[in-house]
Design an enzyme around this catalytic site. Structure first.
Site, PDB file in Angstrom:
ATOM      1  N   HIS A   1       4.675  -5.914 -13.626  1.00 27.30           N
ATOM      2  CA  HIS A   1       4.354  -6.624 -12.385  1.00 27.30           C
ATOM      3  C   HIS A   1       3.464  -5.718 -11.535  1.00 27.30           C
ATOM      4  CE1 HIS A   1       4.586  -8.719  -8.693  1.00 27.30           C
ATOM      5  NE2 HIS A   1       5.352  -7.825  -8.103  1.00 27.30           N
TER       6      HIS A   1
ATOM      7  N   ASN B   1      -1.057  -8.193  -5.307  1.00 26.29           N
ATOM      8  CA  ASN B   1       0.217  -8.715  -5.802  1.00 26.29           C
ATOM      9  C   ASN B   1       0.217 -10.242  -5.660  1.00 26.29           C
ATOM     10  OD1 ASN B   1       2.853  -9.461  -6.267  1.00 26.29           O
ATOM     11  ND2 ASN B   1       3.778  -7.916  -4.934  1.00 26.29           N
TER      12      ASN B   1
ATOM     13  N   CYS C   1       8.938 -12.084  -7.537  1.00 25.04           N
ATOM     14  CA  CYS C   1       8.023 -11.339  -8.422  1.00 25.04           C
ATOM     15  C   CYS C   1       8.509 -11.296  -9.864  1.00 25.04           C
ATOM     16  CB  CYS C   1       7.804  -9.931  -7.891  1.00 25.04           C
ATOM     17  SG  CYS C   1       6.980  -9.943  -6.297  1.00 25.04           S
TER      18      CYS C   1
HETATM   19  O1  UT7 Z   1       6.687  -6.989  -5.698  1.00 19.16           O
HETATM   20  C1  UT7 Z   1       7.773  -6.481  -4.998  1.00 19.16           C
HETATM   21  C2  UT7 Z   1       7.369  -6.486  -3.593  1.00 19.16           C
HETATM   22  N1  UT7 Z   1       6.843  -5.343  -2.967  1.00 19.16           N
HETATM   23  C3  UT7 Z   1       6.682  -4.085  -3.428  1.00 19.16           C
HETATM   24  O2  UT7 Z   1       6.949  -3.709  -4.524  1.00 19.16           O
HETATM   25  C4  UT7 Z   1       6.146  -3.120  -2.429  1.00 19.16           C
HETATM   26  C5  UT7 Z   1       6.948  -1.849  -2.381  1.00 19.16           C
HETATM   27  N2  UT7 Z   1       6.554  -0.968  -1.319  1.00 19.16           N
HETATM   28  C6  UT7 Z   1       5.323  -0.412  -1.217  1.00 19.16           C
HETATM   29  O3  UT7 Z   1       4.451  -0.673  -2.015  1.00 19.16           O
HETATM   30  C7  UT7 Z   1       5.088   0.605  -0.127  1.00 19.16           C
HETATM   31  O4  UT7 Z   1       6.307   0.931   0.487  1.00 19.16           O
HETATM   32  C8  UT7 Z   1       4.079   0.125   0.961  1.00 19.16           C
HETATM   33  C9  UT7 Z   1       2.687   0.040   0.362  1.00 19.16           C
HETATM   34  C10 UT7 Z   1       4.487  -1.234   1.498  1.00 19.16           C
HETATM   35  C11 UT7 Z   1       4.035   1.133   2.100  1.00 19.16           C
HETATM   36  O5  UT7 Z   1       3.699   2.420   1.614  1.00 19.16           O
HETATM   37  P1  UT7 Z   1       4.569   3.695   2.020  1.00 19.16           P
HETATM   38  O6  UT7 Z   1       3.959   4.828   1.341  1.00 19.16           O
HETATM   39  O7  UT7 Z   1       6.017   3.387   1.715  1.00 19.16           O
HETATM   40  O8  UT7 Z   1       4.293   3.804   3.564  1.00 19.16           O
HETATM   41  P2  UT7 Z   1       5.311   3.733   4.788  1.00 19.16           P
HETATM   42  O9  UT7 Z   1       5.803   2.349   4.989  1.00 19.16           O
HETATM   43  O10 UT7 Z   1       6.318   4.844   4.676  1.00 19.16           O
HETATM   44  O11 UT7 Z   1       4.346   4.126   5.965  1.00 19.16           O
HETATM   45  C12 UT7 Z   1       3.744   5.419   6.058  1.00 19.16           C
HETATM   46  C13 UT7 Z   1       2.799   5.431   7.241  1.00 19.16           C
HETATM   47  C14 UT7 Z   1       3.428   4.860   8.525  1.00 19.16           C
HETATM   48  O12 UT7 Z   1       2.891   5.590   9.602  1.00 19.16           O
HETATM   49  P3  UT7 Z   1       3.748   6.754  10.305  1.00 19.16           P
HETATM   50  O13 UT7 Z   1       5.028   6.105  10.761  1.00 19.16           O
HETATM   51  O14 UT7 Z   1       3.961   7.783   9.240  1.00 19.16           O
HETATM   52  O15 UT7 Z   1       2.855   7.199  11.410  1.00 19.16           O
HETATM   53  C15 UT7 Z   1       2.899   3.450   8.572  1.00 19.16           C
HETATM   54  O16 UT7 Z   1       2.810   2.936   9.880  1.00 19.16           O
HETATM   55  O17 UT7 Z   1       1.674   4.582   6.943  1.00 19.16           O
HETATM   56  C16 UT7 Z   1       1.505   3.625   7.988  1.00 19.16           C
HETATM   57  N3  UT7 Z   1       0.961   2.410   7.417  1.00 19.16           N
HETATM   58  C17 UT7 Z   1      -0.342   2.184   7.291  1.00 19.16           C
HETATM   59  N4  UT7 Z   1      -1.426   2.918   7.645  1.00 19.16           N
HETATM   60  C18 UT7 Z   1      -2.635   2.425   7.392  1.00 19.16           C
HETATM   61  C19 UT7 Z   1       1.634   1.351   6.892  1.00 19.16           C
HETATM   62  N5  UT7 Z   1       0.765   0.431   6.445  1.00 19.16           N
HETATM   63  C20 UT7 Z   1      -0.474   0.923   6.690  1.00 19.16           C
HETATM   64  C21 UT7 Z   1      -1.779   0.442   6.444  1.00 19.16           C
HETATM   65  N6  UT7 Z   1      -2.825   1.220   6.803  1.00 19.16           N
HETATM   66  N7  UT7 Z   1      -2.008  -0.746   5.855  1.00 19.16           N
END
Ligand code: UT7
Length: 332
Positions: free
Chosen positions: A256, A286, A116
């Site tokens: 980014h 992204n 990225c």
């Molecule tokens: O360019 C560099 C590369 N990447 C990034 O910069 C991405 C950086 N990270 C992020 O943007 C975020 O961490 C994510 C968008 C990937 C995830 O968001 P989060 O707020 O960190 O969510 P999480 O992984 O802590 O998940 C929270 C909950 C989980 O459920 P439980 O365990 O609380 O029941 C996940 O299973 O949200 C659930 N979840 C979803 N629910 C609905 C994860 N993905 C999804 C989804 N739809 N697509």
């Protein structure tokens, strides 16, 4: 020291026609428009669906637009850099293929791999090569077909990524515009948190790696999120301080585009207003090395000669960088 600076003198872009929206994604995995908009801020992303097409085809279309807009003859281009993590082939380089398809006969083409942060790393490299005096017309094209390495059965990653390409022309200038300052670096401790597990020399493709779904983006989202916010804001604040740029003197931050919450947090830490941040994540997601030039392409008409811009990125590696750029031209 030479007085030559490297300035961006044109922008071209291309995104595929096919729109994958949150509605369609929620038929593929257990997710919803509401969750994706709240947690990420992406409404839709573009996907390259044409049979037999790849990253180089996105780049070729972006560069064709750039050459037309800037009235540049392909044979004038002497440097072609393509940051990408979704190269057409393992070798030769995607820049090599792009150059051949476009008839850039006098270009010196190569790819760089910085995920990225690829556009920022590429801008540093291209600007130094221009400042050194050996190159006069460089093209830097961030191009990615992220759909080729996205697992559409993993709801934690598939909403994030999209396909697209955007290119800039970079030329020497004696004026006080162009690349003014830069901070680049990496933190190798982050290698384990964002990567693609197989397909390289460590784990060449086998039936087992395919069955284990190891040819897709893997990430520990929360670790990446926190590191992205702190690193992009820290280095952007440092570059503002050492160039004496007060928040009110910054024309635009061009970050980014990985997650709207990351972008908002970086802007808040830098003490700037929302109107000073250029954002198009809701439409393209992204696109890795293409996000920053796609923003320049989308918002080119807003940019005026002398505008103070900070471009900043963070990605796998963990790579990072911020560049202070003075915009070199007014809108048409
Ligand atoms: O360019 C560099 C590369 N990447 C990034 O910069 C991405 C950086 N990270 C992020 O943007 C975020 O961490 C994510 C968008 C990937 C995830 O968001 P989060 O707020 O960190 O969510 P999480 O992984 O802590 O998940 C929270 C909950 C989980 O459920 P439980 O365990 O609380 O029941 C996940 O299973 O949200 C659930 N979840 C979803 N629910 C609905 C994860 N993905 C999804 C989804 N739809 N697509």
């Amino acid at each position: 020291m030479s007085n030559v600076r490297a300035a961006i003198t044109g922008v071209g872009g291309y995104v595929p026609d096919y729109i994958l929206d949150n509605q369609e994604l929620s038929q593929l995995v257990d997710t919803s428009d509401e969750w994706i908009m709240q947690r990420i801020g992406i409404k839709e992303r573009r996907i390259l669906k044409e049979e037999g097409k790849a990253t180089s085809d996105l780049a070729v279309r972006a560069i064709k637009e750039l050459l037309e807009k800037t009235n540049t003859d392909p044979e004038e281009i002497d440097l072609l850099i393509c940051p990408t993590i979704t190269s057409d082939l393992v070798f030769p380089s995607t820049a090599n293929i792009i150059g051949y398809k476009l008839g850039l006969k006098n270009a010196f083409p190569f790819d760089i791999s910085a995920a990225c942060s690829g556009f920022i790393y590429g801008l540093e490299l291209a600007s130094r090569m221009i400042e050194g005096g050996s190159y006069k017309k460089a093209i830097l094209v961030g191009a990615e077909m992220m759909s080729s390495i996205t697992n559409y059965s993993d709801r934690a990653t598939c909403p994030l990524f999209g396909d697209g390409a955007a290119a800039v022309l970079i030329e020497p200038t004696a004026e006080e515009v162009g690349v003014m300052d830069r901070i680049l670096g990496y933190d190798g401790a982050g290698i384990v948190s964002l990567n693609m597990k197989a397909g390289g020399s460590l784990r060449p493709p086998t039936h087992e790696t395919i069955d284990n779904q190891e040819h897709y983006v893997y990430q520990d989202g929360q670790v990446v999120f926190k590191a992205a916010v702190s690193k992009m804001s820290d280095i952007s604040i440092e570059i503002m301080n050492r160039n004496n740029i007060k928040p009110e003197n910054l024309s635009y931050l061009i970050p980014h585009q990985a997650n709207l919450r990351i972008i908002d947090a970086v802007g808040r830490r830098m003490g700037i207003n929302k109107s000073q941040v250029l954002i198009n994540i809701e439409r393209y997601g992204n696109t890795t090395a293409a996000t920053i030039p796609l923003c320049l392409w989308d918002f080119e008409k807003k940019l005026k000669k002398g505008d103070n811009l900070i471009l900043t990125a963070f990605g796998a590696g963990f790579t990072y960088g911020s560049i202070f750029l003075k915009w070199a031209y007014d809108p048409e």
